[in-house]
Every structure is written in structure tokens, then in C-alpha cells.
Design a protein around this motif. Structure first.
Motif, PDB file in Angstrom:
ATOM      1  N   HIS A 118      12.255  37.206  14.367  1.00 40.03           N
ATOM      2  CA  HIS A 118      12.425  35.845  13.842  1.00 40.03           C
ATOM      3  C   HIS A 118      12.683  35.858  12.343  1.00 40.03           C
ATOM      4  CE1 HIS A 118       8.128  36.459  12.904  1.00 40.03           C
ATOM      5  NE2 HIS A 118       8.282  35.521  11.996  1.00 40.03           N
ATOM      6  N   LEU A 119      12.179  36.883  11.636  1.00 37.87           N
ATOM      7  CA  LEU A 119      12.486  37.023  10.218  1.00 37.87           C
ATOM      8  C   LEU A 119      13.865  37.642  10.020  1.00 37.87           C
ATOM      9  CD1 LEU A 119       9.241  38.221   8.385  1.00 37.87           C
ATOM     10  CD2 LEU A 119      10.449  36.067   8.083  1.00 37.87           C
ATOM     11  N   GLY A 120      14.180  38.646  10.820  1.00 38.07           N
ATOM     12  CA  GLY A 120      15.468  39.311  10.686  1.00 38.07           C
ATOM     13  C   GLY A 120      16.638  38.353  10.782  1.00 38.07           C
ATOM     14  N   ARG A 121      16.477  37.325  11.616  1.00 42.19           N
ATOM     15  CA  ARG A 121      17.560  36.340  11.774  1.00 42.19           C
ATOM     16  C   ARG A 121      17.751  35.497  10.523  1.00 42.19           C
ATOM     17  NH1 ARG A 121      15.216  35.984  17.070  1.00 42.19           N
ATOM     18  NH2 ARG A 121      13.947  34.194  16.425  1.00 42.19           N
ATOM     19  N   ARG A 122      16.776  35.503   9.623  1.00 44.38           N
ATOM     20  CA  ARG A 122      16.854  34.676   8.405  1.00 44.38           C
ATOM     21  C   ARG A 122      17.293  35.479   7.180  1.00 44.38           C
ATOM     22  NH1 ARG A 122      16.778  29.590   9.576  1.00 44.38           N
ATOM     23  NH2 ARG A 122      15.382  28.908   7.919  1.00 44.38           N
ATOM     24  N   LYS A 123      17.633  36.730   7.386  1.00 47.54           N
ATOM     25  CA  LYS A 123      17.936  37.610   6.252  1.00 47.54           C
ATOM     26  C   LYS A 123      19.064  37.077   5.389  1.00 47.54           C
ATOM     27  CE  LYS A 123      19.484  42.315   5.225  1.00 47.54           C
ATOM     28  NZ  LYS A 123      19.754  43.679   5.773  1.00 47.54           N
ATOM     29  N   LYS A 124      20.171  36.665   5.991  1.00 46.98           N
ATOM     30  CA  LYS A 124      21.323  36.212   5.203  1.00 46.98           C
ATOM     31  C   LYS A 124      20.970  34.993   4.363  1.00 46.98           C
ATOM     32  CE  LYS A 124      25.557  36.547   6.599  1.00 46.98           C
ATOM     33  NZ  LYS A 124      26.875  36.381   7.250  1.00 46.98           N
ATOM     34  N   LEU A 125      20.287  34.045   4.966  1.00 45.54           N
ATOM     35  CA  LEU A 125      19.888  32.849   4.222  1.00 45.54           C
ATOM     36  C   LEU A 125      18.944  33.199   3.087  1.00 45.54           C
ATOM     37  CD1 LEU A 125      19.652  29.808   3.750  1.00 45.54           C
ATOM     38  CD2 LEU A 125      17.895  29.738   5.530  1.00 45.54           C
ATOM     39  N   VAL A 176      11.631  33.099   2.877  1.00 47.51           N
ATOM     40  CA  VAL A 176      13.027  32.660   2.985  1.00 47.51           C
ATOM     41  C   VAL A 176      13.374  31.710   1.850  1.00 47.51           C
ATOM     42  CG1 VAL A 176      14.678  31.358   4.384  1.00 47.51           C
ATOM     43  CG2 VAL A 176      13.172  33.042   5.470  1.00 47.51           C
ATOM     44  N   GLU A 177      12.451  30.821   1.511  1.00 44.69           N
ATOM     45  CA  GLU A 177      12.726  29.825   0.474  1.00 44.69           C
ATOM     46  C   GLU A 177      12.168  30.222  -0.890  1.00 44.69           C
ATOM     47  OE1 GLU A 177      11.831  25.873   1.632  1.00 44.69           O
ATOM     48  OE2 GLU A 177      12.576  26.120   3.664  1.00 44.69           O
ATOM     49  N   LEU A 178      11.583  31.423  -0.971  1.00 41.59           N
ATOM     50  CA  LEU A 178      11.022  31.931  -2.230  1.00 41.59           C
ATOM     51  C   LEU A 178       9.994  30.964  -2.804  1.00 41.59           C
ATOM     52  CD1 LEU A 178      14.283  33.344  -3.824  1.00 41.59           C
ATOM     53  CD2 LEU A 178      12.503  34.615  -2.643  1.00 41.59           C
ATOM     54  N   THR A 179       9.102  30.521  -1.936  1.00 46.74           N
ATOM     55  CA  THR A 179       8.060  29.575  -2.331  1.00 46.74           C
ATOM     56  C   THR A 179       6.760  30.334  -2.518  1.00 46.74           C
ATOM     57  OG1 THR A 179       9.151  27.903  -0.979  1.00 46.74           O
ATOM     58  CG2 THR A 179       6.921  27.421  -1.706  1.00 46.74           C
TER      59      THR A 179
END
Length: 364
Positions: free
Chosen positions: A279-286, A188-191
Motif C-alpha cells: 500500500h505504500l509502494g503504490r504511493r511512491k511516485k506521488l 506521502v504528504e511530508l507531514t
């Protein structure tokens, strides 16, 4: 074509290996890892580790990579080198070190990913890794990795550690500390907290997710970590494991706009998957907003304004409210309006304090 069939090998003592040319001090030239007992503390055999080194015209570095593997003192080692038909000193080096290689092949291939896939197909180890020909392991790296895997839950698919960074003149330039972060935070944060040489993989997970993609040039490893992250957990080792070379001619260090475009495409494909956990799918937009804004800024900094604007508008379409987030406020005027944006920014500075998006509480 050159080739040595697969055979068992033993870790070498420094006096058994060919003398390096030219003579050099320190690891892995005149120094070895601390000795490792024949069995683990609980009496079990050490798990077999297979190292695959893809190579193409990197003979200048290859000897150091080979010695850093063979001088580990690890008692259950398989070492495979897949060369793409080099025309430099590579074949000479492979023949010199042939007794300490389980297998080597030199023939034309379809690039780095193909070489690694072919090496993994030959691998018999429970743990596998690829070490590029211009990188090297630090002493006792394999022992520590085996120890961690031996006590890790079966669901751990990747163990990774810290990395020392060097340039092409063998001068240290920094250290990638790494950190123990959840896979969700990473994507999500591209870390991206570890370079490829510092990652060791459970072979069962590798067999499960399939081979590296041959259509990727710059991001075949990042795509692989994304797939492995869906197959199991990642575990961090607080130890420097590898010497990683980063220089302008390397794929990682080139900073080509095509590399950035490939990163974007790989991440977009990941978030388009239908099998993502909820739980990942909910973070797709962010996650996609973070991706587009990060590379809008990067393209702009690298003087690719058209690419920067394309990423910018993707971010706005994906999440319109992101234009008001204070951490990204300086990106939008510059990329969208250029010098006029700078003037606009100076006039409006302090007026926009930041708007939080619902449930979107983290930006890189």
C-alpha cells in the motif's frame, strides 16, 4: 572523562533538589507534577521509562531539562545523560544533580546520534525517549505516556503529543498541535507532526530497527521515524508534553540548504527500500513528486536557485503531469524561468485550471 555508573533513582521532591541558580519561579524550578500513585489503577507496576539526554556544551539549558525529568514524580524512572566532553558548566551541573541521575558519562563521542545510541544501549526501560539538553518536559508528561502505552496494542511503537515552542530567550513562540494521522499520510504528504522530544518509543521496537544513523546530522530523527513506522503504529496523545526550543543556532531552526538536501536523500532512500508494504509502494511516485516540489519551492524561497531547479526537474522526470497541477502552478514558472516566469505566469493565469494525476489525489 567523567562518569557515574548506573544506579536506581527515585523521582525527586522540589525541596530535595539543589537550589537553581539563579532562583526562578514556576515549573520546573519551584513547582512539581501532581503526585503519582505507587501502582497503576489495575494494580500493575508502572512501566519503567528511560530518558536519555545527549548534551554538548549546553550547560545553559541543561539544568532545566534535568529538573523537568526528576520532578515528574514518576515512580519507575531511569535517567541517563550522555555528554560529549563539554567544556562549559555541564560537568558542574551533572555533579550537582548526580544523586538524581541513573548514569552520566562525559567523554568525546561521534555526535548526537552516537550519544543517543550509547544511552539506549544502557537503557533498561520498556519505554525510551531522548530529551535534548535544551528542551524540557511539561508536568505529568511521563505519567500520561505510561498510561497510554499500558492500554495500547503491542503494535504501537511510538506515542507522541503536542509541543510548546520557545526561542533561546525562553519566550513562547507557538505550539505544534500535532494530530492523529496515519503513517502513510505522514510520509506521502511530508507531514511531520511532532518534534523529537514529544515522542516516546517502545524499547522492543527500538531494538528491532537498530541504532540511529551516524552519517546523518540534520535528519537522524526523521530517518528513525520512517524506520519505526515500518515496525509499528504511531499513537497521538492530545496533551502538551514538551517545551521545544527552536532558534537559529539549533539544527532544526538553522534552515541550512544542507539540511534540506539531507531530507531529500533520506526520503529517497526510504522509497527505494525493497521491503515497503504494497500500500505504500503504490504511493511512491506521488510521495517523491511531493518531496521534490516542496523543496524546489523551499530552495527558491531561500535564494538557492540551482538547488531549486534540480528539485524541479526531478519532480518533472518523476511525474511529468505534475507541472499542470494548479496547487503547484506558481512554483514551476518562478523556479524554472525566474523573472521571465513571473511574466509568463501573469499572462497565463486562469488558462490552466489544473490536471489531476491518476490516483494522485493529495499534494501537500
Amino acid at each position: 572523562m567523567g562518569q557515574k555508573p548506573s544506579t536506581d533513582i527515585h523521582s525527586a521532591l522540589v525541596m530535595e533538589l539543589p537550589s537553581p541558580s539563579p532562583e526562578r519561579p514556576g515549573w520546573p524550578w519551584g513547582k512539581v507534577s501532581a503526585p503519582v500513585s505507587a501502582r497503576m489503577e489495575d494494580g500493575r507496576e508502572w512501566p519503567r521509562i528511560t530518558i536519555v539526554t545527549p548534551c554538548f556544551n549546553l550547560g545553559h539549558y541543561l539544568e532545566e531539562a534535568i529538573r523537568s525529568v526528576n520532578l515528574q514524580g514518576y515512580p519507575n524512572l531511569e535517567y541517563i545523560i550522555m555528554d560529549g566532553g563539554s567544556k562549559d558548566s555541564t560537568i558542574e551541573i551533572l555533579k550537582r544533580y548526580e544523586p538524581w541521575l541513573s548514569c552520566w558519562v562525559s567523554e568525546r563521542d561521534n555526535g548526537q546520534g552516537d550519544a543517543i545510541n550509547n544511552g539506549f544501549a544502557r537503557a533498561t526501560g520498556e519505554i525510551v525517549a531522548w530529551l535534548n539538553a535544551d528542551d524540557a518536559y511539561y508536568p505529568n508528561a511521563l505519567h500520561e505516556i505510561a498510561r497510554v502505552f499500558s492500554v495500547a496494542p503491542p503494535g504501537v511503537s511510538v506515542v507522541y503529543g503536542k509541543t510548546s515552542v520557545y526561542d533561546d530567550q525562553d519566550a513562547p513562540t507557538g505550539e505544534i498541535q500535532g494530530e492523529n494521522i496515519p503513517f502513510e499520510k505522514m510520509v506521502v504528504e511530508l507531514t511531520h507532526v511532532f518534534p523529537t522530544p514529544s515522542a516516546f518509543l517502545r524499547k522492543a521496537a527500538v531494538d528491532l530497527i537498530g541504532p540511529l544513523r551516524l552519517d546523518l546530522h540534520y535528519t537522524l530523527d526523521w530517518d528513525y521515524w520512517l524506520r519505526l513506522g515500518l515496525a509499528g503504529d504511531f499513537k497521538f496523545v492530545d496533551q502538551v508534553l514538551t517545551k521545544f526550543r527552536l532558534y537559529p543556532q539549533s539544527k532544526t531552526g538553522c534552515g541550512a540548504p544542507e539540511a534540506h538536501e539531507e531530507v531529500i536523500a533520506v526520503n529517497e532512500a526510504f522509497w527505494a527500500r525493497k521491503d515497503l508494504p504494497s500500500h505504500l509502494g503504490r504511493r511512491k511516485k506521488l510521495a517523491l513528486t511531493n518531496l521534490y516540489l516542496k523543496y524546489a519551492r523551499r530552495f527558491w524561497g531561500d535564494a538557492h536557485p540551482a538547488r531549486a531547479r534540480k528539485c524541479l526537474w526531478k519532480a518533472v522526470i518523476n511525474s511529468p503531469a505534475s507541472v499542470f497541477d494548479r496547487r503547484w502552478l506558481r512554483v514551476f514558472p518562478r523556479v524554472a524561468l525566474g523573472t521571465r516566469g513571473e511574466k509568463c505566469l501573469s499572462l497565463t493565469k486562469g488558462l490552466i485550471t489544473g490536471v489531476r494525476l491518476p490516483n494522485d489525489d493529495r499534494y501537500p
